[in-house]
Motif scaffolding. Structure first.
Motif, PDB file in Angstrom:
ATOM      1  N   GLY A 115       0.831  -1.203   0.000  1.00 28.10           N
ATOM      2  CA  GLY A 115       0.000   0.000   0.000  1.00 28.10           C
ATOM      3  C   GLY A 115       0.866   1.253   0.000  1.00 28.10           C
ATOM      4  O   GLY A 115       0.641   2.193  -0.769  1.00 28.10           O
ATOM      5  N   ALA A 116       1.888   1.256   0.855  1.00 28.91           N
ATOM      6  CA  ALA A 116       2.764   2.431   0.949  1.00 28.91           C
ATOM      7  C   ALA A 116       3.547   2.627  -0.346  1.00 28.91           C
ATOM      8  O   ALA A 116       3.803   3.751  -0.764  1.00 28.91           O
ATOM      9  N   LEU A 117       3.890   1.525  -0.972  1.00 27.31           N
ATOM     10  CA  LEU A 117       4.615   1.602  -2.244  1.00 27.31           C
ATOM     11  C   LEU A 117       3.758   2.314  -3.295  1.00 27.31           C
ATOM     12  O   LEU A 117       4.222   3.193  -4.018  1.00 27.31           O
ATOM     13  N   ALA A 118       2.481   1.933  -3.351  1.00 23.95           N
ATOM     14  CA  ALA A 118       1.587   2.515  -4.354  1.00 23.95           C
ATOM     15  C   ALA A 118       1.250   3.965  -4.011  1.00 23.95           C
ATOM     16  O   ALA A 118       1.428   4.864  -4.828  1.00 23.95           O
ATOM     17  N   PHE A 119       0.782   4.210  -2.797  1.00 28.80           N
ATOM     18  CA  PHE A 119       0.372   5.572  -2.422  1.00 28.80           C
ATOM     19  C   PHE A 119       1.580   6.504  -2.339  1.00 28.80           C
ATOM     20  O   PHE A 119       1.509   7.674  -2.703  1.00 28.80           O
ATOM     21  N   GLY A 120       2.662   5.955  -1.815  1.00 26.20           N
ATOM     22  CA  GLY A 120       3.851   6.779  -1.609  1.00 26.20           C
ATOM     23  C   GLY A 120       4.368   7.377  -2.905  1.00 26.20           C
ATOM     24  O   GLY A 120       4.841   8.514  -2.930  1.00 26.20           O
TER      25      GLY A 120
ATOM     26  N   ARG B 120      13.434  12.289  -4.265  1.00 22.75           N
ATOM     27  CA  ARG B 120      12.125  11.644  -4.301  1.00 22.75           C
ATOM     28  C   ARG B 120      12.191  10.160  -4.024  1.00 22.75           C
ATOM     29  O   ARG B 120      11.397   9.594  -3.291  1.00 22.75           O
ATOM     30  N   ARG B 121      13.160   9.540  -4.650  1.00 22.32           N
ATOM     31  CA  ARG B 121      13.298   8.106  -4.500  1.00 22.32           C
ATOM     32  C   ARG B 121      13.622   7.756  -3.039  1.00 22.32           C
ATOM     33  O   ARG B 121      13.093   6.791  -2.482  1.00 22.32           O
ATOM     34  N   GLN B 122      14.464   8.604  -2.470  1.00 24.56           N
ATOM     35  CA  GLN B 122      14.830   8.408  -1.064  1.00 24.56           C
ATOM     36  C   GLN B 122      13.587   8.522  -0.185  1.00 24.56           C
ATOM     37  O   GLN B 122      13.362   7.720   0.712  1.00 24.56           O
ATOM     38  N   GLN B 123      12.783   9.539  -0.458  1.00 24.27           N
ATOM     39  CA  GLN B 123      11.572   9.743   0.336  1.00 24.27           C
ATOM     40  C   GLN B 123      10.586   8.607   0.127  1.00 24.27           C
ATOM     41  O   GLN B 123       9.918   8.164   1.054  1.00 24.27           O
ATOM     42  N   TRP B 124      10.532   8.156  -1.094  1.00 23.57           N
ATOM     43  CA  TRP B 124       9.616   7.057  -1.405  1.00 23.57           C
ATOM     44  C   TRP B 124      10.028   5.805  -0.627  1.00 23.57           C
ATOM     45  O   TRP B 124       9.196   5.140   0.011  1.00 23.57           O
ATOM     46  N   ALA B 125      11.312   5.527  -0.655  1.00 22.03           N
ATOM     47  CA  ALA B 125      11.803   4.352   0.075  1.00 22.03           C
ATOM     48  C   ALA B 125      11.494   4.487   1.564  1.00 22.03           C
ATOM     49  O   ALA B 125      11.049   3.531   2.214  1.00 22.03           O
TER      50      ALA B 125
ATOM     51  N   PHE C 154       9.119   6.198   2.913  1.00 19.10           N
ATOM     52  CA  PHE C 154       7.673   6.077   3.069  1.00 19.10           C
ATOM     53  C   PHE C 154       7.272   4.607   3.153  1.00 19.10           C
ATOM     54  O   PHE C 154       6.446   4.210   3.970  1.00 19.10           O
ATOM     55  N   VAL C 155       7.894   3.807   2.299  1.00 17.79           N
ATOM     56  CA  VAL C 155       7.571   2.379   2.281  1.00 17.79           C
ATOM     57  C   VAL C 155       8.054   1.715   3.576  1.00 17.79           C
ATOM     58  O   VAL C 155       7.334   0.915   4.187  1.00 17.79           O
ATOM     59  N   ILE C 156       9.251   2.073   4.015  1.00 16.78           N
ATOM     60  CA  ILE C 156       9.758   1.495   5.259  1.00 16.78           C
ATOM     61  C   ILE C 156       8.827   1.857   6.421  1.00 16.78           C
ATOM     62  O   ILE C 156       8.448   1.004   7.229  1.00 16.78           O
ATOM     63  N   ALA C 157       8.441   3.128   6.482  1.00 18.58           N
ATOM     64  CA  ALA C 157       7.544   3.562   7.556  1.00 18.58           C
ATOM     65  C   ALA C 157       6.219   2.817   7.482  1.00 18.58           C
ATOM     66  O   ALA C 157       5.667   2.393   8.506  1.00 18.58           O
ATOM     67  N   GLY C 158       5.702   2.642   6.265  1.00 19.46           N
ATOM     68  CA  GLY C 158       4.446   1.924   6.099  1.00 19.46           C
ATOM     69  C   GLY C 158       4.567   0.474   6.562  1.00 19.46           C
ATOM     70  O   GLY C 158       3.680  -0.064   7.226  1.00 19.46           O
ATOM     71  N   LEU C 159       5.689  -0.109   6.230  1.00 15.66           N
ATOM     72  CA  LEU C 159       5.939  -1.498   6.600  1.00 15.66           C
ATOM     73  C   LEU C 159       5.927  -1.656   8.124  1.00 15.66           C
ATOM     74  O   LEU C 159       5.273  -2.560   8.670  1.00 15.66           O
ATOM     75  N   PHE C 160       6.621  -0.761   8.818  1.00 14.77           N
ATOM     76  CA  PHE C 160       6.680  -0.883  10.274  1.00 14.77           C
ATOM     77  C   PHE C 160       5.341  -0.523  10.923  1.00 14.77           C
ATOM     78  O   PHE C 160       4.963  -1.114  11.934  1.00 14.77           O
ATOM     79  N   ALA C 161       4.624   0.433  10.335  1.00 20.12           N
ATOM     80  CA  ALA C 161       3.277   0.710  10.832  1.00 20.12           C
ATOM     81  C   ALA C 161       2.422  -0.535  10.662  1.00 20.12           C
ATOM     82  O   ALA C 161       1.583  -0.864  11.511  1.00 20.12           O
ATOM     83  N   GLY C 162       2.655  -1.257   9.562  1.00 17.76           N
ATOM     84  CA  GLY C 162       1.925  -2.498   9.324  1.00 17.76           C
ATOM     85  C   GLY C 162       2.253  -3.557  10.365  1.00 17.76           C
ATOM     86  O   GLY C 162       1.369  -4.311  10.798  1.00 17.76           O
ATOM     87  N   VAL C 163       3.505  -3.603  10.793  1.00 22.62           N
ATOM     88  CA  VAL C 163       3.871  -4.536  11.866  1.00 22.62           C
ATOM     89  C   VAL C 163       3.076  -4.195  13.121  1.00 22.62           C
ATOM     90  O   VAL C 163       2.504  -5.074  13.783  1.00 22.62           O
ATOM     91  N   ALA C 164       3.024  -2.901  13.439  1.00 22.34           N
ATOM     92  CA  ALA C 164       2.248  -2.480  14.613  1.00 22.34           C
ATOM     93  C   ALA C 164       0.793  -2.887  14.467  1.00 22.34           C
ATOM     94  O   ALA C 164       0.179  -3.402  15.408  1.00 22.34           O
ATOM     95  N   GLY C 165       0.242  -2.685  13.257  1.00 17.53           N
ATOM     96  CA  GLY C 165      -1.154  -3.039  13.023  1.00 17.53           C
ATOM     97  C   GLY C 165      -1.389  -4.531  13.187  1.00 17.53           C
ATOM     98  O   GLY C 165      -2.384  -4.950  13.794  1.00 17.53           O
ATOM     99  N   ALA C 166      -0.478  -5.347  12.662  1.00 17.66           N
ATOM    100  CA  ALA C 166      -0.642  -6.789  12.758  1.00 17.66           C
ATOM    101  C   ALA C 166      -0.560  -7.245  14.212  1.00 17.66           C
ATOM    102  O   ALA C 166      -1.322  -8.112  14.659  1.00 17.66           O
TER     103      ALA C 166
END
Ligand SMILES: Nc1ncnc2c1ncn2[C@@H]1O[C@H](COP(=O)(O)OP(=O)(O)OP(=O)(O)O)[C@@H](O)[C@H]1O
Ligand SMILES: [Mg+2]
Lengths: 252, 627
Positions: B412-417, B516-521, B523-535
């Motif tokens: 999700g973060a990859l797409a939205f980010g 941009r690419r740095q920010q995108w990456a 964003f994805v890392i942050a999304g991934l860890f937020a996903g860990v919290a959610g799970a």
């Protein structure tokens, strides 16, 4: 010795109706110190921005070491060996002086993707060596945000040197410095240019600096190149005198 | 649809646009001048509606009572706005802009509970407007007279505002301040006075927007956040600070909504698509499209970047050895805790672990990345739904679901980010909010997959993790591990490149960094860890509902980070602990707990504008500079 490393041909850029740079052509040879002068708004910064990829030219060619670089991104131009300092300094304010240079070194070695190593330990000695070269080693642990303007200009130079550029673009490198600092910085730059045969292309408003440190001078006025020659030639060029003296009369 | 039905829907859209425009215009003017994104603007709307209800009730339902009540309600809200500006906002203009946001959000909480206390939880439906209570026949349809009145009201207000801004001295000052604050300051504009009046005008418009809704919709407590979301969208789509833009955007969105409702269900290739349901997200879809195509909104212009206010961020020093030991000791103490404590405190701590990881993941993009996400809950929710659905529909064992769920968030973060990192500042924040809202409505409406508003239930951990204590350990280890990894990244070359892009995009690009690419990456890392919290969260609660990815959850994350201090390393953890505990304690012990939290936040913001950890650091120099 006299191989041109930068060839600029028919470079043009307009903003709306304003011709900021109009059909400018020149060459820079390796190790040469070349000044671009001209009144405010002459198009110097715009010209620089097209050389390092920040702006795409409307027309014209920019060749660096035989490669067409017009239209490349700044980060690509940098990798090819073109360093740059900005008219209004751009450094990373939340980092220390040393970290600023370390970041540039990490980038040069393509290590910025590393997620779990410590950046503070990377290339610290190399960074210090660069800082020593531009004379700000004693500021290495200070935050860039709190530095004096003249010092920031030096830090920028160290950052630009981190990639061992063969061409250095310096936009008003001595603006905001005291006359003594100006002399020092320009002597340093000249020495670098000579010793490591880095070509230096700089803009400058201080005529003392220009005539003391440039081997060649380009004069821009309203986007057009009106003179290109050695200082002694440019000094007596009637068109240049008109622009500058005209200006001086206008100012008075 | 027949031509006459189309006409009616068009008129419906026009009347809907008016109230939307009133609110949005107020928000836009306030933002333009003060650069404050006022979360409480929707609360002003809600108050306008409630106050008008009471005043009309008292004055009687005659023409004087009705119109007098509406007018007085708007004025009352304007006064409240002025008061808020003088007492609260004026003290924090110099604070980082995100902290101002936090303060206005605290106001939302206080106003919400005040409204609950004053008017009770029931929806209140006001009287019809005297003289405009009937309907007129338009092309064979009955169309309410009051809606015709609203159709006229919107353009009238637009013209009035236009006059005010273009033809009066005050308006000239407002425009000058919107274009360039420093310049206005240099012109000798009395900023204090200007800001107060602007804020009062903004509140007046919001209050009027609410009060005029009296005959159309009941006063209800959920209006504040739904209205502010709508108003944000309109302002951003129209272009920040542009009043005509807000009008255009309000029109566009209201019309699309009206037609979605008017058209109803459509059948395309045998599948029924319910357009009325689409109204929940349509505005966010419009915003996403507009922001991607025209990043400054329909009629907006690039604003002069806000002056850097407050302290410039200091170098991020490696934590001192003492600090590392102290943190390790904290971890050890938490690991030993289950031998002493049981029951509820373990559940609360498990929650704190989950939210600490969530907050740190948000901090990763907000702090070093300079990307304040207003929709980080989307990735928390995607991780939670991902894990829950992999268990339930995918039939995976719990351990695997816990491991793979976060990948859903990462995708999700990859797409939205990819879209979000194209923007910055408020625009970035709004686009993240839009994507979160879209995610929310998918979770809410895709009944057959997500269980709709009920969500996914019966998502329990494997037997060996089912006891409170063992889940406590799982949460502790996962969260501590995740936080350690993220913190390590702050100091890694990756983290430096991220900060480089935040500090100076020009310089970063000029030393070979693809910002941009740095920010995108990131964003994805942050999304991934937020996903860990959610799970982690879903298995600790046994269920997941759309609430867990709604706007308030995203705001919780912001509050945690900002409370703790965005400029510090450990701050967000303390912020998460404090906020989670406070929410729990207040909700269990105090009836008006939201107000309590709001007041605590306001007090903290006023006392510690650098966040809690920032304050402690300054005070005790805990995080010292590495040699
Ligand atoms: N982003 C822009 N948009 C519109 N016009 C611009 C822009 N940037 C520069 N110009 C115009 O282009 C012309 C050249 O500007 P430039 O900054 O290149 O001059 P300069 O020689 O560097 O001046 P200075 O000595 O003041 O730095 C000026 O007329 C300027 O107003
Ligand atoms: Mg310039």
């Amino acid at each position: 010795m006299n191989v041109p490393i930068l060839k600029v041909a028919h470079l043009s850029k307009s903003y709306g109706g304003v011709r900021a740079v109009a059909n400018v052509s020149f060459e820079v040879v390796s190790g040469e110190r070349l000044a671009i002068i001209g009144p405010n708004g002459a198009g110097k910064t715009t010209c620089f921005n097209m050389l390092n990829g920040q702006l795409a030219p409307d027309q014209g060619k920019v060749e660096f070491e035989g490669r067409d670089i017009a239209g490349l991104k700044p980060r690509q131009v940098w990798r090819l060996g073109v360093g740059r300092t900005f008219q209004i300094t751009e450094t990373f304010g939340s980092m220390t002086v040393r970290e600023n240079v370390q970041t540039a070194l990490l980038s040069r070695h393509r290590r910025l993707r590393s997620l779990l190593t410590l950046a503070a330990r990377a290339y610290a000695n190399e960074a210090d060596a660069l800082l020593a070269r531009v004379g700000v080693l004693d500021l290495a642990a200070r935050a860039c945000a709190v530095l004096a303007y003249g010092d920031l200009k030096r830090v920028e130079l160290a950052i630009a040197l981190a990639n061992r550029p063969r061409l250095l673009l310096m936009d008003e490198p001595t603006a905001g410095m005291s006359p003594r600092e100006r002399g020092e910085l320009m002597r340093l730059t000249s020495e670098l240019a000579r010793r490591e045969s880095i070509a230096v292309l700089f803009t400058e408003h201080d005529m003392d600096v220009v005539f003391n440190h440039a081997e060649r001078i380009l004069v821009l006025n309203q986007g057009e190149l009106i003179a290109d020659g050695r200082p002694t030639e440019v000094r007596v060029d009637p068109r240049v005198r008109e622009v500058y003296l005209g200006n001086r009369f206008a100012d008075a | 649809m027949t031509a006459s039905a189309i006409l009616i829907q068009f008129l419906n859209g026009l009347s809907g646009a008016s109230s939307l425009f009133l609110v949005a215009a107020g928000l836009s003017i306030v933002f333009g001048v003060t650069r404050i994104v006022n979360f409480a603007h929707g609360s002003f709307f809600m108050l306008g509606l409630y106050v008008a209800y009471s005043l009309i009730d008292r004055f009687g339902h005659g023409a004087a009572g009705f119109w007098g009540g509406v007018a007085l309600a708007a004025v009352a809200v304007a006064l409240l706005g002025a008061l808020v500006e003088v007492l609260l906002l004026r003290r924090i203009y110099a604070a980082p802009e995100l902290l101002q946001l936090l303060a206005t959000f605290a106001l939302v909480l206080v106003i919400q509970d005040f409204t609950l206390w004053a008017w009770g939880p029931e929806d209140l439906l006001g009287p019809r407007a005297p003289g405009l209570s009937g309907a007129v026949n338009i092309a064979g349809h009955q169309f309410p007279q009051y809606d015709l009145f609203l159709i006229v009201l919107g353009p009238t207000v637009l013209l009035a505002l236009n006059f005010l801004l273009k033809r009066t001295r005050w308006g000239t000052l407002v425009r000058a301040a919107t274009e360039d604050r420093e310049m206005a300051g240099a012109l000798g504009v009395n900023q204090k006075w200007l800001f107060t009046t602007v804020f009062a005008l903004g509140a007046l418009l919001a209050g009027a927007g609410g009060a005029f809704q009296i005959p159309r919709e009941p006063a209800s407590l959920y209006l504040d956040l739904s209205v502010i979301a709508d108003a944000f969208v309109v302002v951003v789509v129209g272009g920040l600070g542009s009043i005509p833009g807000a009008f255009l955007a309000a029109l566009l969105i209201a019309e699309i909504k009206a037609f979605c409702i008017g058209i109803g269900d459509v059948t395309i290739a045998d599948s029924v698509i319910s357009l009325p349901k689409f109204t929940l997200v349509v505005e966010f879809v419009v915003m996403a499209v507009v922001l991607v195509l025209r990043p400054w909104g329909l009629l907006g212009r690039r604003l002069t970047p806000p002056r850097r206010v407050g302290a410039v961020e200091r170098p991020l020093a490696l934590p001192s050895r003492r600090a590392v030991y102290a943190l390790a000791a904290c971890g050890a103490a938490l690991a030993l805790l289950p031998t002493l404590a049981t029951g509820y405190s373990l559940i609360l701590l498990t929650d704190i672990f989950v939210f600490a990881l969530f907050a740190v993941s948000l901090h990763f993009i907000m702090g070093p990345g300079g990307m304040p996400s207003f929709g980080h809950a989307a990735y928390f929710g995607l991780g939670a739904y991902g894990a829950g659905l992999l268990l339930h529909r995918g039939g995976l064992p719990m351990e695997l679901a816990l491991l793979l769920g976060p990948l859903v968030a990462g995708v999700g973060a990859l797409a939205f980010g990819w879209f979000c990192v194209r923007l910055s500042g408020v625009y970035f924040a709004m686009l993240t909010l839009a994507f979160a809202q879209i995610t929310w409505s998918i979770a809410f409406q895709w009944d057959s997959m997500t269980g709709g508003s009920n969500g996914v239930i019966g998502v329990w951990p494997a037997p060996w993790l089912a006891s409170r204590t063992s889940y406590y350990f799982l949460a502790l280890v996962t969260s501590a591990g995740g936080i350690t990894l993220l913190w390590r990244m702050f100091y890694s070359p990756f983290g430096y490149a991220l900060r480089a892009g935040r500090d100076s995009p020009l310089r970063a690009d000029a030393i070979g960094i693809d910002v941009r690419r740095q920010q995108w990456a990131a964003f994805v890392i942050a999304g991934l860890f937020a996903g860990v919290a959610g799970a982690l969260y879903v298995f600790s609660k046994g269920s997941i509902s759309p609430d867990s990815l709604a706007v308030p959850r995203s705001i919780d994350g912001l509050v945690m980070v900002l409370l703790g201090g965005v400029q510090t390393l450990t701050g967000p953890v303390w912020g998460a602990a404090l906020f989670t505990w406070l929410q729990d304690a207040a909700a269990r012990n105090v009836e008006y707990w939201r107000a309590v939290i709001g007041l605590v936040i306001i007090a903290l913001v006023l006392a510690f504008p650098q966040g809690l950890a920032g304050f402690l650091r300054d005070r005790f120099a805990g995080e010292r500079h590495a040699p």
